[in-house]
Motif scaffolding. Sequence first.
Motif, short mmCIF file in Angstrom:
data_model
loop_
_atom_site.label_atom_id
_atom_site.label_comp_id
_atom_site.label_asym_id
_atom_site.label_seq_id
_atom_site.Cartn_x
_atom_site.Cartn_y
_atom_site.Cartn_z
N GLU A 57 5.27 14.35 -24.96
CA GLU A 57 6.54 13.62 -25.04
C GLU A 57 6.41 12.20 -24.51
OE1 GLU A 57 9.35 15.89 -22.89
OE2 GLU A 57 9.44 17.54 -24.36
N ARG A 102 7.19 9.02 -26.63
CA ARG A 102 8.16 8.04 -26.16
C ARG A 102 7.56 6.65 -26.07
NH1 ARG A 102 9.90 10.97 -22.61
NH2 ARG A 102 8.56 10.33 -20.87
N GLU A 129 8.82 3.47 -28.03
CA GLU A 129 9.17 2.21 -27.36
C GLU A 129 8.38 1.05 -27.91
OE1 GLU A 129 8.51 2.92 -23.27
OE2 GLU A 129 10.33 4.16 -22.98
#
Length: 461
Positions: free
Chosen positions: A57, A61, A65
């Motif tokens: 994760e 992420r 981003e």
Amino acid sequence: MSAYAEERRADRAADAEQRRIDQAAADARRVEREKAADERAARLNQQRQEERAQAREGRARARAERRAAWGEALTAGNVYRKGTLALVTASALGSLPAQVLHFVGISPMLLPLPLAIEGAAWVMAAGVAYADERHLPAWVRWFLRLLVLAAAGFAASINYTYGIHLPGLSDTDGQAAGIGLAAVTLLGPVLFEIRQWVTTLSADTNSPEERARRRHERKRRRQHRSIAQLADRFVSAAPFGQLDFEEAFAHAWEIETGTGTPGMTPRLHQRAARSAAALTRAQSAVTGSAPRRGWPIGGLFRRRPIEHTPAAPNRDQSAETYVYRSTADLEVSAPAPITPAVAVGELPAAPVVSLVKSTDRVPAGAVAAESTRPRRATGRIPDAARSSRPKRTADELLTEARKATVGWTDRELTAEGIRKAVRTSPAKARVLRETLRAERDAAREARKQAEQSAGTDEAAA
């Protein structure tokens, strides 16, 4: 001998039982240790799985981003702003060395001149941005722009002269070098100014609703200049922030035109009265009968009961009755000045006026709801057309008004509403209104006293 043998057997049985108990306890402890080891292994395995999931994760992420950052960095606005700054930097790096070499070739003491000339152009360009940010007057920004053009133009002429006189170049190459240096000198300030211009326009661009509101404000000030100036005077006379411009404009409109309806003027009210009279005459001409208090049943309008009033004895009394018809809802029972009628869009239905064309001008602020002028063209009203309703006494009118207004609120209890509900004159409608209001006030006072008495009795008990 037998007793000894019995004791030995008992001891051996006890030892065997103890060994069995010890073995069972050892087995139980081993099972507990194995169970604890399995649970610990399961927890460690679950923890490792959660850590791997969190790592996945986290990587996802981080990728999201980075994609979002790249997306934000590569938007049209960012690319334009950062690209413009990059071009401006390249322009400064291309134009400044040529100026330095030109002035240093003349004299080393002239080294600060190119820095001052190039710096003046960029400082004035920054001044334009500051003026836009502070919303300074337009002449300040244009004056700074002229200074930018003057400094950049002088630097461009110096670079052009230096380029065409470079040693070892042909005339064509020298001309190209001079034009290139002059263009790159002007390119930076021009691009920076265009960037600031686009940024200012983008900041001023709001939602479509906001743009429409500004257009409406400009149009209203242009078309109603005197009223807007009076509203500005009201706003400036009041303490700061105490009076809104919309309230001031409405008050100024009522002062200038005499009516609180936006957009309406005495002339428009007069046109509305003439149009209503013309409509009534046209409807009466089509039906071929005398005008009555009602409209055709054919779909658009609801027929109202016919009510005739006796002809006025003279013209003055007729004009007075005409005025009273349009001011039935006044708070006083005495005749009041003519007030402006409502706008055409707010009229509940087309009012009825007499077919007889009068030489007197129709009052600008009143639309006739009923005319009592004598009928000269159609002659005497036949008996069949006369109203068969008997004349009602004051008590009968009060009883009918009570029944009609039993569900009305105090705001709805007006003389005009009572007049339409019981079909009476404006003067009697005002009397009925005051009577009904007095009855309601007395009833409320009686209920209040009863509640107070009941509360006193309960407290005493």
